[in-house]
Design an enzyme around this catalytic site. Structure first.
Site, PDB file in Angstrom:
ATOM      1  N   ASP A   1       3.428  -4.706   8.120  1.00 49.06           N
ATOM      2  CA  ASP A   1       1.961  -3.850   8.009  1.00 49.06           C
ATOM      3  C   ASP A   1       0.718  -4.762   8.246  1.00 49.06           C
ATOM      4  OD1 ASP A   1      -0.332  -2.384   7.191  1.00 49.06           O
ATOM      5  OD2 ASP A   1       0.568  -1.670   5.340  1.00 49.06           O
TER       6      ASP A   1
ATOM      7  N   CYS B   1      -4.849   2.606  -3.663  1.00 54.38           N
ATOM      8  CA  CYS B   1      -3.572   3.043  -2.874  1.00 54.38           C
ATOM      9  C   CYS B   1      -2.346   2.224  -3.119  1.00 54.38           C
ATOM     10  CB  CYS B   1      -3.589   3.460  -1.526  1.00 54.38           C
ATOM     11  SG  CYS B   1      -4.769   4.586  -1.151  1.00 54.38           S
TER      12      CYS B   1
ATOM     13  N   HIS C   1       0.866  -1.305   0.060  1.00 58.37           N
ATOM     14  CA  HIS C   1      -0.100   0.013   0.048  1.00 58.37           C
ATOM     15  C   HIS C   1       0.837   1.122   0.013  1.00 58.37           C
ATOM     16  CE1 HIS C   1      -2.858   2.713   1.849  1.00 58.37           C
ATOM     17  NE2 HIS C   1      -3.889   2.119   1.788  1.00 58.37           N
TER      18      HIS C   1
END
Lengths: 140, 405
Positions: free
Chosen positions: B199, B363, B122
């Site tokens: 993440d 994104c 992302h």
């Protein structure tokens, strides 16, 4: 027909559809029928910034000094929206286009039913048409 | 037993109509809906128990501080961290990554160094590292993916050099749903003394997450993607890093003593929590985590797998539909395109039929570039979704194709 009259006509056409799917269906049909743009205008130079899909728009003047707008997009609903704009503005003088409002977009409910990004794209298209009108009226 | 109808009653927002059609919410990758217990917690806090944390000696402040610190402990347990003070509250995944990029970067990254990311990240796990590289004169290197949307791990050993300072990788791809073998990646990176940031924005709500077992150095996630409030997030960092990293924001609450000559910082975790934190968000997040724990993540995962299998099979029946992301291990994210139909046309019409999806590049533009596409339609399922909703998606797509063709 004046720009104002054409807008009234479009508002009238949309008023028969009460369901949004029908309105979109109509936009899609308009999109399918949009006359093709000359491939030489389908370049980055004619690309409008700020749309969710790619939109190419070209404007010139015919022998009578009226604006000729052609456009294309890779998204068909966007093509339908462009087809409406072309129907309203193409065939009128740059002065007429410069001074015209776009109230019909609100009146058919298009503005409020578009996602914010699409609404921005629509605003960009209208702005681009006006900029062409300004440039072409200076050219005359 | 997973009683889906009972569970849906916990999420009042799901029971509504949009454009006169029952809502089918399939944009859980963007944000998740909140169970009643989270809503009640937030209301109770503002209604009865609101006092600023760590400040006043008065009753309300003491209660809120206790709840806030209990929330930290709830997060620790949920991700199986070793210490409660390794849990830092932030605004969300993006601010957690930026904190590490700034704070770790300040201390350890020099000109000529390298940061390793992957092709499926992302933008939140790309841009902060790019900014760090620009500040320091370091460079960004990228682990590529294969056609199925899995990391090409065989490249890892050659991409890691003696200049690599950190590897940042997503637990789950927000576009493809790919579940990355983060434990294996950490093991390889650690063999070369490279710390790893994971993440967890798309992972924590769908996978059992144990940061101690995974052995990652940093783990970050957002509250709003795990049925908690917006504006709250978590940065987990190993004590050994957090102790030596400089704070990235200065202000109240993060200090022991301030004079105009010198300020002595607080101990962990407060060193990284400058200013008034979103303590209500943190307590709301803890309520969401408690709710998930009671449902049982194993049960959730089993139902989501069933939904994924069912929805995938249904989508494969749609003519000319291509699914992006066919990893052998993935979450219930289905990114797709149909023939040459534009993703925004499909998304707009799905919306008008009551089906909420996301369209665009999500994104993750470098990932879209890999596939040579401008974007996809993404349906992201979660445990409160049903097979009937997958059917609604399927039937809506057939209708849309009819309109657009």
């Amino acid at each position: 027909m004046s720009i104002q009259d054409i807008q009234e006509e479009i508002v009238e056409e949309f008023s028969v559809y009460d369901d949004w799917m029908d309105k979109y269906n109509y936009l899609i049909e308009l999109g399918k029928d949009l006359p093709p743009i000359d491939p030489k205008y389908k370049t980055d130079q004619y690309l409008i910034e700020g749309c969710t899909s790619r939109v190419w728009l070209h404007a010139g003047l015919d022998r009578e000094g009226k604006m000729v707008l052609t456009a294309d997009s890779d998204a068909i609903i966007t093509r339908g929206i462009i087809a409406l704009l072309i129907r309203v503005f193409s065939g009128h003088t740059p002065e007429e286009v410069k001074n015209a409002d776009t109230a019909f977009l609100d009146r058919i409910g298009l503005q409020e039913h578009l996602s914010p990004t699409r609404a921005n794209g629509l605003a960009s298209m209208v702005r681009q048409i006006r900029m062409y009108a300004v440039a072409l009226s200076a050219q005359k | 037993m997973f009683d889906i109808q009972k569970i849906r009653k916990d999420f009042p927002i799901l029971d509504q109509q949009v454009y006169g059609k029952p809502l089918v919410y399939l944009d859980n990758g963007a944000t998740t809906q909140k169970p009643q217990v989270v809503l009640e917690t937030l209301e109770r806090l503002y209604d009865r128990e609101n006092g600023n944390v760590h400040r006043g000696g008065h009753h309300l402040s003491v209660i809120t501080t206790e709840h806030y610190e209990a929330a930290r402990e709830t997060v620790r347990q949920f991700i199986h961290a070793a210490h409660t003070h390794e849990i830092i509250f932030t605004h969300g995944t993006t601010s957690s990554i930026n904190a590490v990029a700034f704070s770790f970067g300040e201390k350890y990254v020099r000109a000529g160094d390298e940061i390793l990311v992957t092709e499926m990240e992302h933008h939140a796990n790309i841009v902060p590292w790019q900014m760090l590289c620009e500040r320091k004169g370091a460079s960004l290197k990228v682990i590529p993916i294969n056609e199925a949307g899995e990391l090409r791990l065989e490249t890892l050993e050659t991409l890691i050099t003696e200049k690599t300072r950190l590897l940042a990788v997503t637990q789950v791809s927000n576009v493809l749903g790919t579940v990355n073998p983060v434990k294996e990646i950490v093991e390889i990176a650690h063999r070369h003394d490279v710390p790893v940031l994971v993440d967890g924005a798309q992972g924590i709500q769908h996978e059992i997450t144990d940061v101690t077992d995974m052995d990652c150095d940093f783990y970050v996630f957002s509250g709003h993607k795990i049925y908690g409030p917006t504006g709250i997030g978590v940065l987990y960092g190993k004590e050994k890093w957090l102790e030596v990293m400089p704070p990235y924001q200065g202000g109240g609450d993060m200090i022991k003593k301030v004079t105009f000559e010198k300020t002595v910082y607080e101990d962990l975790p407060l060193k990284f929590e400058a200013g008034t934190m979103n303590y209500i968000g943190a307590i709301g997040l803890a309520a969401a985590l408690d709710y998930l724990r009671d449902l049982g993540l194993e049960n959730i995962m089993a139902w989501e797998q069933e939904l994924l299998d069912y929805a995938t099979a249904r989508l494969k029946e749609v003519p000319e539909l291509k699914i992006y992301g066919n990893a052998s291990h993935k979450t219930a994210i289905l990114s797709f395109l149909i023939g040459d139909l534009h993703h925004s046309d499909v998304g707009t019409l799905l919306d008008k039929l009551g089906v909420a999806v996301r369209t665009g590049h999500h994104c993750a533009q470098p990932l879209c570039d890999h596939y040579g596409i401008a974007g996809t339609v993404r349906a992201s399922f979660t445990f409160y979704n049903t097979k009937e909703e997958a059917d609604r998606l399927f039937n809506s797509l057939l209708r849309i194709i009819e309109m657009l063709k």
